[in-house]
Design an enzyme around this catalytic site. Structure first.
Site, PDB file in Angstrom:
ATOM      1  N   GLU A 158      24.825 -34.955 -22.431  1.00 43.56           N
ATOM      2  CA  GLU A 158      25.349 -33.849 -23.122  1.00 43.56           C
ATOM      3  C   GLU A 158      26.745 -33.929 -22.735  1.00 43.56           C
ATOM      4  O   GLU A 158      27.854 -33.661 -23.516  1.00 43.56           O
ATOM      5  CB  GLU A 158      24.738 -32.543 -22.797  1.00 43.56           C
ATOM      6  CG  GLU A 158      25.139 -31.317 -23.584  1.00 43.56           C
ATOM      7  CD  GLU A 158      24.623 -31.250 -24.918  1.00 43.56           C
ATOM      8  OE1 GLU A 158      25.500 -31.269 -25.779  1.00 43.56           O
ATOM      9  OE2 GLU A 158      23.426 -31.304 -25.044  1.00 43.56           O
ATOM     10  N   ASP A 161      30.275 -34.616 -24.906  1.00 45.63           N
ATOM     11  CA  ASP A 161      31.369 -33.581 -25.125  1.00 45.63           C
ATOM     12  C   ASP A 161      32.607 -34.099 -24.578  1.00 45.63           C
ATOM     13  O   ASP A 161      33.707 -33.771 -25.161  1.00 45.63           O
ATOM     14  CB  ASP A 161      30.862 -32.233 -24.223  1.00 45.63           C
ATOM     15  CG  ASP A 161      29.835 -31.486 -24.964  1.00 45.63           C
ATOM     16  OD1 ASP A 161      29.318 -31.752 -26.049  1.00 45.63           O
ATOM     17  OD2 ASP A 161      29.014 -30.914 -24.042  1.00 45.63           O
ATOM     18  N   SER A 207      25.917 -30.707 -30.719  1.00 47.75           N
ATOM     19  CA  SER A 207      26.854 -30.991 -29.749  1.00 47.75           C
ATOM     20  C   SER A 207      27.692 -31.960 -29.663  1.00 47.75           C
ATOM     21  O   SER A 207      28.773 -32.235 -28.898  1.00 47.75           O
ATOM     22  CB  SER A 207      25.933 -30.967 -28.440  1.00 47.75           C
ATOM     23  OG  SER A 207      24.992 -32.047 -28.490  1.00 47.75           O
ATOM     24  N   ASP A 264      33.109 -28.955 -49.201  1.00 47.54           N
ATOM     25  CA  ASP A 264      31.806 -28.298 -49.374  1.00 47.54           C
ATOM     26  C   ASP A 264      30.566 -29.144 -49.260  1.00 47.54           C
ATOM     27  O   ASP A 264      30.709 -30.309 -49.778  1.00 47.54           O
ATOM     28  CB  ASP A 264      31.796 -27.679 -50.696  1.00 47.54           C
ATOM     29  CG  ASP A 264      30.631 -26.400 -50.729  1.00 47.54           C
ATOM     30  OD1 ASP A 264      30.169 -26.098 -49.671  1.00 47.54           O
ATOM     31  OD2 ASP A 264      30.725 -26.134 -51.869  1.00 47.54           O
ATOM     32  N   ILE A 265      29.797 -28.778 -48.527  1.00 49.62           N
ATOM     33  CA  ILE A 265      28.316 -29.514 -48.461  1.00 49.62           C
ATOM     34  C   ILE A 265      27.226 -28.821 -49.191  1.00 49.62           C
ATOM     35  O   ILE A 265      26.939 -27.665 -48.979  1.00 49.62           O
ATOM     36  CB  ILE A 265      27.955 -29.670 -46.891  1.00 49.62           C
ATOM     37  CG1 ILE A 265      29.175 -29.980 -45.852  1.00 49.62           C
ATOM     38  CG2 ILE A 265      26.882 -30.668 -46.638  1.00 49.62           C
ATOM     39  CD1 ILE A 265      29.670 -31.334 -46.289  1.00 49.62           C
ATOM     40  N   GLY A 310      29.761 -23.386 -52.133  1.00 51.80           N
ATOM     41  CA  GLY A 310      30.181 -22.309 -51.432  1.00 51.80           C
ATOM     42  C   GLY A 310      29.644 -22.183 -50.093  1.00 51.80           C
ATOM     43  O   GLY A 310      28.945 -23.104 -49.417  1.00 51.80           O
ATOM     44  N   ASP A 336      27.057 -21.369 -47.049  1.00 50.18           N
ATOM     45  CA  ASP A 336      25.762 -21.307 -46.812  1.00 50.18           C
ATOM     46  C   ASP A 336      25.088 -21.179 -45.255  1.00 50.18           C
ATOM     47  O   ASP A 336      26.181 -21.574 -44.701  1.00 50.18           O
ATOM     48  CB  ASP A 336      24.870 -22.385 -47.479  1.00 50.18           C
ATOM     49  CG  ASP A 336      25.487 -23.678 -47.012  1.00 50.18           C
ATOM     50  OD1 ASP A 336      25.216 -24.099 -45.872  1.00 50.18           O
ATOM     51  OD2 ASP A 336      26.113 -24.549 -47.954  1.00 50.18           O
TER      52      ASP A 336
END
Length: 762
Positions: free
Chosen positions: A446, A450, A670, A715-716, A738, A740
């Site tokens: 992690e 990062d 992450s 947009d996805i 739009g 979500d």
């Protein structure tokens, strides 16, 4: 000396002594008055009464270990703040409101403390109780928090609760906690909001880089439920390694009688002959692997590949197998016929002597490209920053940070290797300032993800690695982090944080107070970016059913980021058939919501808070989403009036990371969080260079700009978050045109977003 002079001197000394005695008596009397005013009736009141555990939280076990009464633990007392409603109104209506004349006119920390600090008399009363009733030692004070060290015996007595030792069954981490309730004097209930280090158990989530795939856990669940017989001899796939038009696998060979083997030189008493893998929807793969063509078999505890060893370790834990259990790792399988981003259906069988074979095991996987910073910079139209500076050149005053908890460390050598791998100057690693412990010999997936990706996408800025190990009994690293952020000598403008818990696992008082700290952060110009979680709309610990929102992503005052993955199935037309028969090929690569159902190792988190109401900046977005797209969800599945998240999304699949010198692919929100944080950081830098204020609490700005400048986000519209990291729920929140609750407003298009923000400032 003359007698008269001697007399006057003696008289002066006597009067001085009398004055001193009177002063001391007065002080004692005043102390007695003060102490009397701080007398406590002995009546106790339960704190965070709704947050007590009826049983040990899932994943944790009581060690039953005896803890001496003089063993020291750390407790953090959160004092109730004043005027937070006024500060919240100021942040929403003025500081973060693009239409206000005070937009991005931030307060100083001194101004905020003067406005919100608890009453000093009440603070004195608590300090008196800590010193004289709790017998604790105050080791740290910050705005609204008092941190103490106290013996466990005194803590048990004064808080009227039972502390004990617990150990996490997967990570081995130990903590001292109480299952609750705990108590405070009735006279302090209006002073103390909660006590840290009591009932909250840390989120000891495993990193995804070495966890077995979800198909493995499905297999385990079927074994436990009896859907697969205990004597089944189908092989167990511990880990699929799906690459760019290539793959490999780690397999647990099962003998004909359903047993496993611990002798790698004579697997299944010599009856094991190899593993056959075949693709059922393409002619690309039909191969039997043996030692002669690259199959490597070894006991897990002696496995030559360290990453494979991590996966088999966890497989052994899930299946209650010994460390010497034999696993086999295939070589790379590649073919020009293999395609990225489309389902690849595979069947595995174990071969035995005499031409016999096992029951087949089938799964579906997806191949795909590994990601580098340059790929994302090109896809998201971000500047290709190099971040290298000549010696003595000025460094940008812009600042960024990552926060790491529970012994998540990074190795500077890994960071330099990452920069070399992606073609950046390895001296960028020198820009990292470490706050807190960092064991460079024990880097975590992690933390490495990062720091490598935040610096890889936004190199050259002074970067803080904020490490809160949480090794001291009673410490709550997340709580310690947010208090340190707001009391640091220097304001760090952008924070990327990959941490979260179920709202239902936390007390209301705790979440409300942390939310107050986020309000304070936004008011001084800090942007806090949080990952939205990796279990979809589901819980980290509860069975599938209703949705379980995650905190802090559900706070209205953080920027919550979901994850996407690359796919060719980016529009609904890709899933339909012409005249009911003919498939419609889609070959353009785009993004969909990340899910285990489509080949990711995680499912992007999202949903609606049960604690925080819908903020005004979301009104026109979520109301339309609910009314248009969520009417089929059952009543009670989610809170229709809650704050919805994520706000935005970014890629979170197949990120290349260096861990202990090894190159590994990592998935997760992450990965998406530092990607989005880098976007914010670069725009902040450009604002600073123009003498303007940083973005701070950016959510209202992004939602307003998205409504008037839809080109700032891609947009996805495909995918959903019904699955977790292992299983899939019946319901989830779909990605649609739009906004979500799966991918938010979409993923950033940097150039358009940068133009819209900086044009809006002019």
């Amino acid at each position: 000396m003359e007698p008269d002079q001697l007399y006057r001197k003696e008289s002066f000394i006597m009067r001085l002594l009398q004055s001193i005695i009177i002063f001391i008596v007065t002080l004692v009397a005043l102390y007695d008055v003060v102490a009397a005013s701080y007398l406590f009736s002995g009546s106790l009141s339960a704190m965070e009464s709704s947050h007590k555990h009826s049983q040990v939280p899932k994943g944790w076990l009581s060690t039953k270990r005896f803890i001496p009464s003089d063993h020291t633990i750390t407790l953090t007392f959160a004092l109730r703040l004043r005027n937070m409603n006024l500060l919240e109104d100021m942040l929403n209506e003025e500081i973060s409101n693009p239409d206000s004349s005070n937009y991005r006119n931030y307060l100083t920390r001194d101004q905020i403390n003067e406005m919100t600090m608890p009453d000093e008399e009440e603070s004195h009363r608590l300090r008196y109780w800590i010193a004289n009733e709790l017998n604790g030692e105050i080791i740290k004070e910050s705005a609204g928090f008092i941190v103490t060290e106290v013996s466990i015996g005194d803590a048990r007595r004064a808080l009227d609760t039972h502390f004990e030792s617990f150990k996490h069954k997967d990570t081995g981490k130990e903590v001292i906690r109480t299952l609750g309730p705990y108590h405070m004097p009735a006279e302090l209930v209006d002073v103390v909001q909660f006590v840290g280090g009591t009932t909250r158990f840390p989120n000891a989530k495993l990193s995804s880089h070495s966890k077995p795939n979800h198909q493995f856990f499905n297999h385990v669940e079927q074994l436990k439920s009896g859907k697969i017989g205990a004597s089944s001899n189908s092989p167990v796939i511990s880990r699929m390694y799906a690459g760019d038009q290539s793959l490999a696998f780690l397999i647990l060979p099962v003998c004909q009688d359903g047993s496993t083997s611990t002798n790698s030189q004579s697997i299944c008493s010599g009856s094991f002959t190899g593993v056959t893998v075949a693709s059922t929807n393409t002619a690309a793969i039909q191969t039997t692997f043996t030692a002669s063509n690259g199959l490597v078999c070894a006991s897990c505890n002696a496995f030559p590949n360290s990453l494979a060893q991590g996966s088999c370790d966890r497989s052994n834990t899930a299946l209650n197998l010994t460390a010497s259990t034999v696993y086999c790792l295939s070589p790379e399988i590649s073919s020009p016929l293999l395609q990225n981003y489309v389902p690849l259906n595979l069947t595995f069988t174990t071969g035995y002597t005499g031409g016999q074979s096992s029951t087949p095991f089938s799964l579906t996987t997806y191949l795909g490209q590994f990601l580098t910073p340059q790929f994302i910079q090109q896809l998201y139209d971000m500047p290709a920053l190099e971040g290298s500076y000549p010696p003595n050149a000025p460094v940008s005053p812009n600042t960024v940070a990552v926060a790491e908890f529970l012994e998540q460390y990074y190795a500077p050598a890994d960071l330099e290797q990452f920069f070399n791998m992606v073609g950046l100057d390895p001296r960028i690693a020198d820009r990292v300032n470490v706050i807190g412990p960092n064991n460079i010999t024990n880097p975590g997936g992690e933390a490495s993800l990062d720091i490598q990706w935040l610096l890889g996408l936004a190199p050259g800025y002074n970067t803080t690695f904020w490490s809160l190990a949480g090794l001291v009994d009673g410490q709550e690293p997340f709580l310690e982090w947010i208090t340190d952020v707001l009391n640091s000598p220097q304001v760090v403008y952008t924070h990327s944080v990959s941490y979260g818990d179920d709202e239902g696992s936390l007390s209301l008082d705790f979440m409300l107070r942390i939310n107050d700290e986020f309000i304070k952060a936004g008011s001084v110009g800090i942007t806090i970016v949080f990952s939205s979680g990796d279990v979809g709309c589901n819980s980290n610990s509860e069975p599938l059913g209703n949705s379980f929102p995650a905190f802090p992503a559900s706070s209205p005052y953080v920027l919550a980021v979901g994850a996407t993955q690359l796919s060719t199935k980016t529009t609904p037309v890709c899933s339909v058939k012409a005249v009911g028969i003919l498939s419609i090929p889609c070959n353009t690569v785009g993004e969909i919501s990340s899910s285990i159902a489509t080949g990711s190792r995680i499912t992007s988190g999202g949903g609606f808070s049960n604690v925080f109401g819908r903020p005004s900046y979301q009104d026109n977005f979520t109301v339309d989403y609910i009314n248009t797209h969520l009417q089929s969800l059952p009543a009670g599945f989610y809170n229709t009036s809650g704050r919805s998240y994520p706000d935005v999304s970014a890629l979170g699949h197949n990120f290349l990371v260096i861990l202990a010198g090894e190159i590994i692919p990592v998935d997760g929100t992450s990965a998406a969080a530092p990607t989005m944080a880098s976007v914010i950081a670069i725009i902040n830098d450009r604002l600073i260079q123009k003498g303007q204020s940083t973005l701070g609490f950016v959510n209202p700005t992004l939602y307003k700009l998205s409504a008037s400048n839809p080109e700032i986000f891609q947009d996805i519209v495909m995918g959903d978050n019904s699955c977790s990291e292992v299983l899939c729920n019946q319901y989830g929140f779909p990605a649609v045109p739009g906004y979500d609750a799966s991918t938010g407003m979409g993923r950033p298009i940097f150039s358009a977003l940068d133009r819209a923000i900086r044009h809006d400032d002019n």
